[in-house]
Design a protein around this motif. Structure first.
Motif, PDB file in Angstrom:
ATOM      1  N   PHE A   1       0.829  -1.205   0.000  1.00  0.00           N
ATOM      2  CA  PHE A   1       0.000   0.000   0.000  1.00  0.00           C
ATOM      3  C   PHE A   1       0.868   1.260   0.000  1.00  0.00           C
ATOM      4  O   PHE A   1       0.361   2.367  -0.202  1.00  0.00           O
ATOM      5  CB  PHE A   1      -0.960  -0.005   1.190  1.00  0.00           C
ATOM      6  N   GLY A   2       2.167   1.104   0.201  1.00  0.00           N
ATOM      7  CA  GLY A   2       3.067   2.247   0.088  1.00  0.00           C
ATOM      8  C   GLY A   2       3.085   2.856  -1.298  1.00  0.00           C
ATOM      9  O   GLY A   2       3.433   4.027  -1.465  1.00  0.00           O
ATOM     10  N   VAL A   3       2.680   2.074  -2.333  1.00  0.00           N
ATOM     11  CA  VAL A   3       2.668   2.625  -3.699  1.00  0.00           C
ATOM     12  C   VAL A   3       1.601   3.698  -3.859  1.00  0.00           C
ATOM     13  O   VAL A   3       1.632   4.470  -4.829  1.00  0.00           O
ATOM     14  CB  VAL A   3       2.457   1.517  -4.755  1.00  0.00           C
ATOM     15  N   LEU A   4       0.678   3.773  -2.915  1.00  0.00           N
ATOM     16  CA  LEU A   4      -0.357   4.815  -2.999  1.00  0.00           C
ATOM     17  C   LEU A   4       0.245   6.203  -2.826  1.00  0.00           C
ATOM     18  O   LEU A   4      -0.349   7.196  -3.260  1.00  0.00           O
ATOM     19  CB  LEU A   4      -1.441   4.575  -1.947  1.00  0.00           C
ATOM     20  N   ALA A   5       1.404   6.285  -2.197  1.00  0.00           N
ATOM     21  CA  ALA A   5       2.095   7.575  -2.094  1.00  0.00           C
ATOM     22  C   ALA A   5       2.573   8.026  -3.466  1.00  0.00           C
ATOM     23  O   ALA A   5       2.709   9.229  -3.715  1.00  0.00           O
ATOM     24  CB  ALA A   5       3.280   7.463  -1.128  1.00  0.00           C
ATOM     25  N   TYR A   6       2.817   7.073  -4.336  1.00  0.00           N
ATOM     26  CA  TYR A   6       3.222   7.396  -5.714  1.00  0.00           C
ATOM     27  C   TYR A   6       2.010   7.736  -6.570  1.00  0.00           C
ATOM     28  O   TYR A   6       2.028   8.722  -7.322  1.00  0.00           O
ATOM     29  CB  TYR A   6       3.972   6.203  -6.323  1.00  0.00           C
ATOM     30  N   ASN A   7       0.966   6.924  -6.472  1.00  0.00           N
ATOM     31  CA  ASN A   7      -0.253   7.157  -7.253  1.00  0.00           C
ATOM     32  C   ASN A   7      -1.449   6.625  -6.464  1.00  0.00           C
ATOM     33  O   ASN A   7      -1.658   5.416  -6.413  1.00  0.00           O
ATOM     34  CB  ASN A   7      -0.156   6.458  -8.607  1.00  0.00           C
ATOM     35  N   PRO A   8      -2.249   7.512  -5.862  1.00  0.00           N
ATOM     36  CA  PRO A   8      -3.387   7.074  -5.036  1.00  0.00           C
ATOM     37  C   PRO A   8      -4.402   6.235  -5.798  1.00  0.00           C
ATOM     38  O   PRO A   8      -5.107   5.424  -5.199  1.00  0.00           O
ATOM     39  CB  PRO A   8      -4.009   8.400  -4.570  1.00  0.00           C
ATOM     40  N   TYR A   9      -4.484   6.404  -7.124  1.00  0.00           N
ATOM     41  CA  TYR A   9      -5.468   5.663  -7.910  1.00  0.00           C
ATOM     42  C   TYR A   9      -5.160   4.159  -7.975  1.00  0.00           C
ATOM     43  O   TYR A   9      -6.024   3.365  -8.367  1.00  0.00           O
ATOM     44  CB  TYR A   9      -5.561   6.225  -9.325  1.00  0.00           C
ATOM     45  N   LEU A  10      -3.953   3.774  -7.589  1.00  0.00           N
ATOM     46  CA  LEU A  10      -3.615   2.352  -7.576  1.00  0.00           C
ATOM     47  C   LEU A  10      -4.430   1.572  -6.551  1.00  0.00           C
ATOM     48  O   LEU A  10      -4.447   0.338  -6.584  1.00  0.00           O
ATOM     49  CB  LEU A  10      -2.121   2.168  -7.301  1.00  0.00           C
ATOM     50  N   ILE A  11      -5.124   2.280  -5.658  1.00  0.00           N
ATOM     51  CA  ILE A  11      -5.990   1.612  -4.695  1.00  0.00           C
ATOM     52  C   ILE A  11      -7.022   0.751  -5.422  1.00  0.00           C
ATOM     53  O   ILE A  11      -7.459  -0.296  -4.907  1.00  0.00           O
ATOM     54  CB  ILE A  11      -6.694   2.647  -3.777  1.00  0.00           C
ATOM     55  N   ILE A  12      -7.403   1.166  -6.633  1.00  0.00           N
ATOM     56  CA  ILE A  12      -8.381   0.413  -7.427  1.00  0.00           C
ATOM     57  C   ILE A  12      -7.885  -1.009  -7.670  1.00  0.00           C
ATOM     58  O   ILE A  12      -8.664  -1.969  -7.631  1.00  0.00           O
ATOM     59  CB  ILE A  12      -8.629   1.119  -8.773  1.00  0.00           C
ATOM     60  N   ALA A  13      -6.588  -1.143  -7.913  1.00  0.00           N
ATOM     61  CA  ALA A  13      -6.010  -2.454  -8.209  1.00  0.00           C
ATOM     62  C   ALA A  13      -5.772  -3.289  -6.963  1.00  0.00           C
ATOM     63  O   ALA A  13      -5.685  -4.520  -7.048  1.00  0.00           O
ATOM     64  CB  ALA A  13      -4.695  -2.280  -8.974  1.00  0.00           C
ATOM     65  N   LEU A  14      -5.669  -2.649  -5.812  1.00  0.00           N
ATOM     66  CA  LEU A  14      -5.318  -3.368  -4.588  1.00  0.00           C
ATOM     67  C   LEU A  14      -6.522  -3.913  -3.829  1.00  0.00           C
ATOM     68  O   LEU A  14      -6.361  -4.722  -2.916  1.00  0.00           O
ATOM     69  CB  LEU A  14      -4.519  -2.449  -3.653  1.00  0.00           C
ATOM     70  N   ILE A  15      -7.719  -3.508  -4.231  1.00  0.00           N
ATOM     71  CA  ILE A  15      -8.920  -3.894  -3.485  1.00  0.00           C
ATOM     72  C   ILE A  15      -9.161  -5.401  -3.536  1.00  0.00           C
ATOM     73  O   ILE A  15      -9.311  -6.061  -2.502  1.00  0.00           O
ATOM     74  CB  ILE A  15     -10.156  -3.134  -4.011  1.00  0.00           C
ATOM     75  N   GLU A  16      -9.221  -5.972  -4.744  1.00  0.00           N
ATOM     76  CA  GLU A  16      -9.568  -7.393  -4.883  1.00  0.00           C
ATOM     77  C   GLU A  16      -8.569  -8.318  -4.185  1.00  0.00           C
ATOM     78  O   GLU A  16      -8.974  -9.223  -3.438  1.00  0.00           O
ATOM     79  CB  GLU A  16      -9.704  -7.768  -6.358  1.00  0.00           C
TER      80      GLU A  16
END
Length: 251
Positions: free
Chosen positions: A190-205
């Motif tokens: 989840f540290g990649v969200l600091a780079y691009n918050p929209y990546l949360i979409i990919a991390l949900i499933e």
């Protein structure tokens, strides 16, 4: 052992090809880059099992041959595009970070395989970081500078490949691998969200899958059930692949 053959594991073979495709997309390769990139990927695809089997058996001649073939496949295009500048110590140089990552991955895998054995879940999970490596070399083989988007794409994809392997280990009746470990190990991504918050979409499933696994008491032991479980994880990886690639490309 045959040098060139189709990988036994469809997931590994698919990841090798799809990771390079994703890397080429994010590198904005032209038609020449795509041609070279796909040819290079086929070298890795068809030598993957030979390289892995040689490494596992510690057969030096096989390791030297597979390493030589793949080194030439990735390094020669980089020198064609960049000349000796490809090896200068700079973050945007196309070979510096990919080669450093490969060295770190093999060092970790070697250490765990020797200390814990090949059948240990951690050794197995670390091995699943390797098929996504072609993505890192996409800029080098297509004549583009290395980019942070390519690195993040590889990081998330490879990380979930490893976590997915650990998840499968928790479902095997004969392993008894603690279910909390894949979830705990997944959370740092989840540290990649600091780079691009929209990546949360990919991390949900993946996160939902790992949380639900904590309470799931169903285990598998039959070969057919294990294969179905493997394909289920591969579909999850492909969903993450598409979402991460889409987010990074358009944002």
């Amino acid at each position: 052992m045959k040098v060139f053959k189709v990988p036994r594991e469809p997931g590994a073979g698919g990841t090798i090809i799809l990771s390079m495709i994703g890397g080429l997309i994010l590198a904005h390769a032209d038609w020449r880059g795509w041609l070279i990139g796909l040819i290079v990927t086929l070298v890795t695809f068809f030598t993957f099992d030979f390289a892995f089997d040689s490494y596992r058996a510690w057969k030096m001649s096989g390791m030297a041959l597979s390493l030589g073939l793949n080194a030439l496949a990735y390094v020669l295009p980089a020198f064609y595009w960049f000349g000796t500048d490809a090896l200068k110590p700079a973050l945007d140089n196309p070979l510096v970070i990919p080669l450093a990552v490969v060295v770190v991955l093999f060092t970790l895998h070697f250490a765990f395989s020797r200390a814990k054995g090949w059948k240990h879940p951690v050794t197995y999970a670390l091995g699943n970081l390797l098929p996504a490596v072609p993505a890192l070399f996409a800029p080098a083989v297509s004549g583009k500078p290395f980019s942070d988007k390519v690195f993040i794409f590889w990081l998330v994809l490879a990380y979930y490949e490893a976590i997915g392997a650990a998840y499968v280990e928790t479902k095997l009746a004969f392993r008894k691998f603690p279910k909390k470990y894949p979830l705990i190990t997944w959370l740092p991504i989840f540290g990649v969200l600091a780079y691009n918050p929209y990546l949360i979409i990919a991390l949900i499933e993946p996160t939902v899958r790992l949380v639900k696994n904590l309470r799931d008491e169903n285990y598998v032991a039959k070969i057919d059930d294990i294969k179905r479980l493997g394909w289920s994880v591969f579909r999850s990886v492909m969903l993450l692949y598409i979402l991460v690639l889409t987010v990074l490309y358009f944002t």
